[in-house]
Design an enzyme around this catalytic site. Sequence first.
Site, PDB file in Angstrom:
ATOM      1  N   ASP A 138      23.096  15.368 -24.515  1.00  0.00           N
ATOM      2  CA  ASP A 138      23.180  14.764 -25.692  1.00  0.00           C
ATOM      3  C   ASP A 138      24.708  14.787 -25.677  1.00  0.00           C
ATOM      4  O   ASP A 138      25.346  13.721 -26.235  1.00  0.00           O
ATOM      5  CB  ASP A 138      22.756  15.218 -26.987  1.00  0.00           C
ATOM      6  CG  ASP A 138      22.512  16.895 -27.111  1.00  0.00           C
ATOM      7  OD1 ASP A 138      23.183  17.470 -25.949  1.00  0.00           O
ATOM      8  OD2 ASP A 138      21.767  17.305 -27.694  1.00  0.00           O
TER       9      ASP A 138
ATOM     10  N   ASP B  43      18.944   8.044 -15.018  1.00  0.00           N
ATOM     11  CA  ASP B  43      18.411   6.801 -15.333  1.00  0.00           C
ATOM     12  C   ASP B  43      19.267   6.423 -16.517  1.00  0.00           C
ATOM     13  O   ASP B  43      19.970   5.189 -16.286  1.00  0.00           O
ATOM     14  CB  ASP B  43      16.933   6.816 -15.541  1.00  0.00           C
ATOM     15  CG  ASP B  43      16.519   5.211 -15.817  1.00  0.00           C
ATOM     16  OD1 ASP B  43      17.275   4.315 -15.223  1.00  0.00           O
ATOM     17  OD2 ASP B  43      15.194   5.089 -15.892  1.00  0.00           O
TER      18      ASP B  43
ATOM     19  N   TYR C 174       9.394  11.185 -14.015  1.00  0.00           N
ATOM     20  CA  TYR C 174       8.615   9.890 -13.722  1.00  0.00           C
ATOM     21  C   TYR C 174       7.422  10.001 -12.722  1.00  0.00           C
ATOM     22  O   TYR C 174       6.571   9.073 -12.637  1.00  0.00           O
ATOM     23  CB  TYR C 174       9.772   8.783 -13.246  1.00  0.00           C
ATOM     24  CG  TYR C 174      10.784   8.301 -14.201  1.00  0.00           C
ATOM     25  CD1 TYR C 174      10.697   8.826 -15.512  1.00  0.00           C
ATOM     26  CD2 TYR C 174      11.805   7.867 -13.614  1.00  0.00           C
ATOM     27  CE1 TYR C 174      11.953   8.310 -16.404  1.00  0.00           C
ATOM     28  CE2 TYR C 174      12.874   7.460 -14.468  1.00  0.00           C
ATOM     29  CZ  TYR C 174      12.646   7.683 -15.852  1.00  0.00           C
ATOM     30  OH  TYR C 174      13.873   7.244 -16.720  1.00  0.00           O
TER      31      TYR C 174
ATOM     32  N   LYS D 126      19.517  19.940 -20.370  1.00  0.00           N
ATOM     33  CA  LYS D 126      18.863  20.164 -21.793  1.00  0.00           C
ATOM     34  C   LYS D 126      18.286  21.815 -21.716  1.00  0.00           C
ATOM     35  O   LYS D 126      17.158  21.793 -21.943  1.00  0.00           O
ATOM     36  CB  LYS D 126      18.078  18.956 -22.274  1.00  0.00           C
ATOM     37  CG  LYS D 126      17.719  19.156 -23.433  1.00  0.00           C
ATOM     38  CD  LYS D 126      18.664  18.646 -24.519  1.00  0.00           C
ATOM     39  CE  LYS D 126      18.429  18.850 -26.067  1.00  0.00           C
ATOM     40  NZ  LYS D 126      19.354  18.385 -26.908  1.00  0.00           N
TER      41      LYS D 126
ATOM     42  N   ASP E 140      23.498   3.982 -16.529  1.00  0.00           N
ATOM     43  CA  ASP E 140      23.681   2.583 -17.091  1.00  0.00           C
ATOM     44  C   ASP E 140      24.792   2.766 -18.202  1.00  0.00           C
ATOM     45  O   ASP E 140      25.519   1.884 -18.448  1.00  0.00           O
ATOM     46  CB  ASP E 140      22.350   2.381 -17.913  1.00  0.00           C
ATOM     47  CG  ASP E 140      21.486   1.283 -16.789  1.00  0.00           C
ATOM     48  OD1 ASP E 140      21.778   1.389 -15.717  1.00  0.00           O
ATOM     49  OD2 ASP E 140      20.637   0.819 -17.142  1.00  0.00           O
TER      50      ASP E 140
END
Length: 360
Positions: A222, A246, A140, A190, A250
Amino acid sequence: MNRIVVLPGDGIGPEVTTQARRVLEAVDQRHGLELGFEEELIGGVSIDAHGTPLRDEVVALCRESKAVMLGAVGGPKWDDMSVDLRPEKGLLGIRKALGLFANLRPAQVFPALIGASALRPEVVEGTDMLVVRELTGGIYFGEPKHISREEGKRRAVNSMVYDEEEIARISRVAFESARIRRKHVTHVHKANVLEVSQLWMEVVDEVAKDYADVELAHQLVDSCAMLLVKEPRRFDVIVTGNLFGDILSDEAAMITGSLGMLPSASLAEGGMGLYEPVHGSAPDIAGQDLANPLAAILSVAMLLEHSLDAAEAAGEIRDAAAAVLADGHRTGDLVLEGEARETIGCRAMGDLVLEKLGTR
Ligand code: NAD
């Protein structure tokens, strides 16, 4: 004196922070935490009073505090203002000014609310995890980042960048948090395709050597996304970078199914932190004593744990909230579709938590 700055903000923010503050004052009396409170404006109410969503004086006051309790900001009244003058700018501004690099989001299923989850009760029963997300680095913020035109084609670039110090400090937050929980950390990565994740693996392993009492596992992002909905109980503390965190925070939150129940903490170096419910200012129910204050009250429990080293008091608050729910009390947002049940207001919910704490 341990200074706590209260920034109630807009909409239901003042209603829920009032109840959260009452709870914090009650445990202060019992545990002798020597708290002193200062209340200030942020967001839309600050725009109305001072023409800006966040004043420098407020930032300075927060910097000199142990912790900040925030309600929520925003609402339709300020939706048409320029980007720089919007209430959200105040929230982004305070997070940046305080150097909050670690975001902590618990996802806990209260037995009484098990039916609120979209997952089957036998899958979610006993779920109690904490997602620790790095908040100031990663893709980000990494440079270079741009959209350009090359050889007649539009092209966009973002860069995922972390250095070892950024990874080590967020890892330490995760291991410290695990120590006051079930002593298990899952690092989510990852590393099969990203060099950044390979560095995370190395550094997390190095930090883990200082926490021999905490078990560490590495999990591909994943497969973690799948396991979260298949076997959420297996997770205690999850630590990961900004992008994965992020999304996964959620996903984890939705396992519990109730927006009005989700607390959060954002920590700076040295233990200072900002504590706020995950939900927004809920203008549709503001000022009607309909809001659920439990997310704000559970944020206070996190404040006690992470900024005041008072884990016992935090546990008392969580137990009190769980007991009120177990007795069948619900604010409107917690009533399931088709369920016939009387509801209570924001203040009454605060009263009941205080009663269970034995302080009222
Ligand atoms: P919201 O979280 O405010 O509300 C979504 C829905 O959930 C609404 O129906 C609301 O009534 C309900 N709800 C939320 N919290 C509740 C609670 N504690 N008790 C009972 N019901 C609750 O999200 P939104 O409607 O998308 O946004 C409203 C405003 O809040 C916008 O201005 C948005 O920008 C702002 N917002 C602020 C924050 C923040 O301050 N951290 C976060 C999200 C949204």
